[in-house]
Design an enzyme around this catalytic site. Sequence first.
Site, PDB file in Angstrom:
ATOM      1  N   ASP A 172       0.886  -1.160   0.000  1.00 38.27           N
ATOM      2  CA  ASP A 172       0.000   0.000   0.000  1.00 38.27           C
ATOM      3  C   ASP A 172       0.925   1.212   0.000  1.00 38.27           C
ATOM      4  O   ASP A 172       1.780   1.350   0.884  1.00 38.27           O
ATOM      5  CB  ASP A 172      -0.858  -0.052   1.266  1.00 38.27           C
ATOM      6  CG  ASP A 172      -1.574   1.258   1.518  1.00 38.27           C
ATOM      7  OD1 ASP A 172      -1.908   1.958   0.541  1.00 38.27           O
ATOM      8  OD2 ASP A 172      -1.785   1.591   2.699  1.00 38.27           O
TER       9      ASP A 172
ATOM     10  N   ASP B 212      -6.659   5.824  -8.687  1.00 40.40           N
ATOM     11  CA  ASP B 212      -8.064   5.421  -8.544  1.00 40.40           C
ATOM     12  C   ASP B 212      -8.881   6.583  -8.001  1.00 40.40           C
ATOM     13  O   ASP B 212      -8.460   7.278  -7.077  1.00 40.40           O
ATOM     14  CB  ASP B 212      -8.168   4.234  -7.582  1.00 40.40           C
ATOM     15  CG  ASP B 212      -7.652   2.963  -8.220  1.00 40.40           C
ATOM     16  OD1 ASP B 212      -7.868   2.789  -9.433  1.00 40.40           O
ATOM     17  OD2 ASP B 212      -7.031   2.152  -7.523  1.00 40.40           O
TER      18      ASP B 212
ATOM     19  N   ASP C 260      -8.009  11.922 -14.932  1.00 41.21           N
ATOM     20  CA  ASP C 260      -9.172  12.253 -15.758  1.00 41.21           C
ATOM     21  C   ASP C 260     -10.437  12.297 -14.888  1.00 41.21           C
ATOM     22  O   ASP C 260     -11.544  12.252 -15.392  1.00 41.21           O
ATOM     23  CB  ASP C 260      -9.340  11.247 -16.906  1.00 41.21           C
ATOM     24  CG  ASP C 260      -9.587   9.832 -16.406  1.00 41.21           C
ATOM     25  OD1 ASP C 260      -9.382   9.573 -15.197  1.00 41.21           O
ATOM     26  OD2 ASP C 260      -9.995   8.972 -17.213  1.00 41.21           O
TER      27      ASP C 260
ATOM     28  N   THR D  66      -0.817   6.091 -21.267  1.00 38.20           N
ATOM     29  CA  THR D  66      -1.163   4.749 -20.787  1.00 38.20           C
ATOM     30  C   THR D  66      -2.602   4.440 -21.178  1.00 38.20           C
ATOM     31  O   THR D  66      -3.362   5.326 -21.574  1.00 38.20           O
ATOM     32  CB  THR D  66      -1.040   4.609 -19.255  1.00 38.20           C
ATOM     33  OG1 THR D  66      -2.039   5.435 -18.641  1.00 38.20           O
ATOM     34  CG2 THR D  66       0.335   5.001 -18.749  1.00 38.20           C
TER      35      THR D  66
ATOM     36  N   GLU E 203      -5.220   6.702 -19.775  1.00 39.08           N
ATOM     37  CA  GLU E 203      -5.407   7.979 -20.469  1.00 39.08           C
ATOM     38  C   GLU E 203      -6.247   7.750 -21.739  1.00 39.08           C
ATOM     39  O   GLU E 203      -7.207   8.477 -21.994  1.00 39.08           O
ATOM     40  CB  GLU E 203      -4.056   8.581 -20.860  1.00 39.08           C
ATOM     41  CG  GLU E 203      -4.239   9.830 -21.718  1.00 39.08           C
ATOM     42  CD  GLU E 203      -2.929  10.528 -22.041  1.00 39.08           C
ATOM     43  OE1 GLU E 203      -1.960   9.858 -22.400  1.00 39.08           O
ATOM     44  OE2 GLU E 203      -2.906  11.762 -21.930  1.00 39.08           O
TER      45      GLU E 203
HETATM   46  C1  LIG Z   1      -6.211   3.304 -12.541  1.00 34.94           C
HETATM   47  S1  LIG Z   1      -4.745   2.396 -12.221  1.00 34.94           S
HETATM   48  C2  LIG Z   1      -3.491   3.382 -13.042  1.00 34.94           C
HETATM   49  C3  LIG Z   1      -2.242   2.597 -13.293  1.00 34.94           C
HETATM   50  C4  LIG Z   1      -1.075   3.392 -13.924  1.00 34.94           C
HETATM   51  N1  LIG Z   1      -0.663   4.509 -13.105  1.00 34.94           N
HETATM   52  C5  LIG Z   1      -1.394   3.830 -15.324  1.00 34.94           C
HETATM   53  O1  LIG Z   1      -1.579   5.040 -15.568  1.00 34.94           O
HETATM   54  O2  LIG Z   1      -1.454   2.946 -16.198  1.00 34.94           O
HETATM   55  C6  LIG Z   1      -4.475   2.791 -10.489  1.00 34.94           C
HETATM   56  C7  LIG Z   1      -3.496   1.810  -9.840  1.00 34.94           C
HETATM   57  O3  LIG Z   1      -3.191   2.311  -8.547  1.00 34.94           O
HETATM   58  C8  LIG Z   1      -3.139   1.209  -7.636  1.00 34.94           C
HETATM   59  N2  LIG Z   1      -3.378   1.745  -6.287  1.00 34.94           N
HETATM   60  C9  LIG Z   1      -4.452   2.429  -5.841  1.00 34.94           C
HETATM   61  N3  LIG Z   1      -4.301   2.788  -4.563  1.00 34.94           N
HETATM   62  C10 LIG Z   1      -3.077   2.299  -4.191  1.00 34.94           C
HETATM   63  C11 LIG Z   1      -2.333   2.326  -2.983  1.00 34.94           C
HETATM   64  N4  LIG Z   1      -2.817   2.917  -1.884  1.00 34.94           N
HETATM   65  N5  LIG Z   1      -1.141   1.710  -2.954  1.00 34.94           N
HETATM   66  C12 LIG Z   1      -0.643   1.097  -4.046  1.00 34.94           C
HETATM   67  N6  LIG Z   1      -1.292   1.044  -5.223  1.00 34.94           N
HETATM   68  C13 LIG Z   1      -2.495   1.637  -5.288  1.00 34.94           C
HETATM   69  C14 LIG Z   1      -4.195   0.255  -8.125  1.00 34.94           C
HETATM   70  O4  LIG Z   1      -3.948  -1.077  -7.674  1.00 34.94           O
HETATM   71  C15 LIG Z   1      -4.050   0.402  -9.649  1.00 34.94           C
HETATM   72  O5  LIG Z   1      -3.118  -0.523 -10.173  1.00 34.94           O
END
Ligand SMILES: C[S@@+](CC[C@H](N)C(=O)[O-])C[C@H]1O[C@@H](n2cnc3c(N)ncnc32)[C@H](O)[C@@H]1O
Length: 255
Positions: A130, A154, A188, A224, A227
């Site tokens: 985390d 997220d 976004d 990515t 996006e």
């Molecule tokens: C929407 S994805 C975007 C992934 C990447 N940054 C991209 O642009 O392709 C968000 C990622 O953040 C991770 N994530 C969300 N909260 C997190 C946290 N507290 N610690 C680690 N990872 C986290 C999720 O598991 C997910 O893989």
Amino acid sequence: MRDPSPLLASRPSRRYLNPSHKPAWYAARQKTITRAQKRVERRLWPIFGLAFAFDRRIDLDAAFGRSAVDRSALVLEIGCGSGEALCSLAASHPDADFVGVDWFRGGLAAAMQGLDEAGAAANARLVRADAATLLRDGLEARRALDEVLVFFPDPWRGSEGRRIVRPEVVQSLSPLMQDGGRLHLATDVEGYADEARAVLASCCDAEARWEEVACDCCLPRPSTKYERDGIAAGRGVNDVCWRFVRGSVVRGCGD
Ligand SMILES: C[S@@+](CC[C@H](N)C(=O)[O-])C[C@H]1O[C@@H](n2cnc3c(N)ncnc32)[C@H](O)[C@@H]1O
């Protein structure tokens, strides 16, 4: 080739596979992992993985076998997902060191594979954690981070308290930042950029502050899937960058 880090586990550690400190939000996330992803973990975790334990902070200089004098930058991507941006950046900046953190095991398996294909074994590492906990308890990186990337985090719609850019996370990040280090948020999600501006403003004091700067002060952000999906769905993408400044000296982008 630099010496392999003593911190690299020879296989995914028990803590990686079954960490005792799961973030509360994980319950609702994917729990399964395919056989192919497990094979990737077995093959590549010993190369790219950094073990996170609560009784020992990760020493990133030791992990990469070089320190700030030998690298152009130390970059952390929070929520690296399947590593699309991380792979591209690590391959195009071999002089810089990159660490990606995520909790999502399937995403990390894809990231390991991508980094392997990109030939980034010397300058990229992954941590399964985390991110909020890692920043608070996991890194021996005092004043070391040159750039922190938060790409398409997220949204946690309806639960803003779980967004990664929140005061307690920024408070943990600040001591790890190099003077002049940058934070780059791309989102976004409507309202997230303004909310982040308010959070960073609330984390400024007489000792240090976060100044919003033009995004050409940061590494160019690779595109990515998130996006592309956002744009395809008609959402606008906001890139916002800040520079972390200790004391009261005002500087230009390249200083
Ligand atoms: C929407 S994805 C975007 C992934 C990447 N940054 C991209 O642009 O392709 C968000 C990622 O953040 C991770 N994530 C969300 N909260 C997190 C946290 N507290 N610690 C680690 N990872 C986290 C999720 O598991 C997910 O893989």
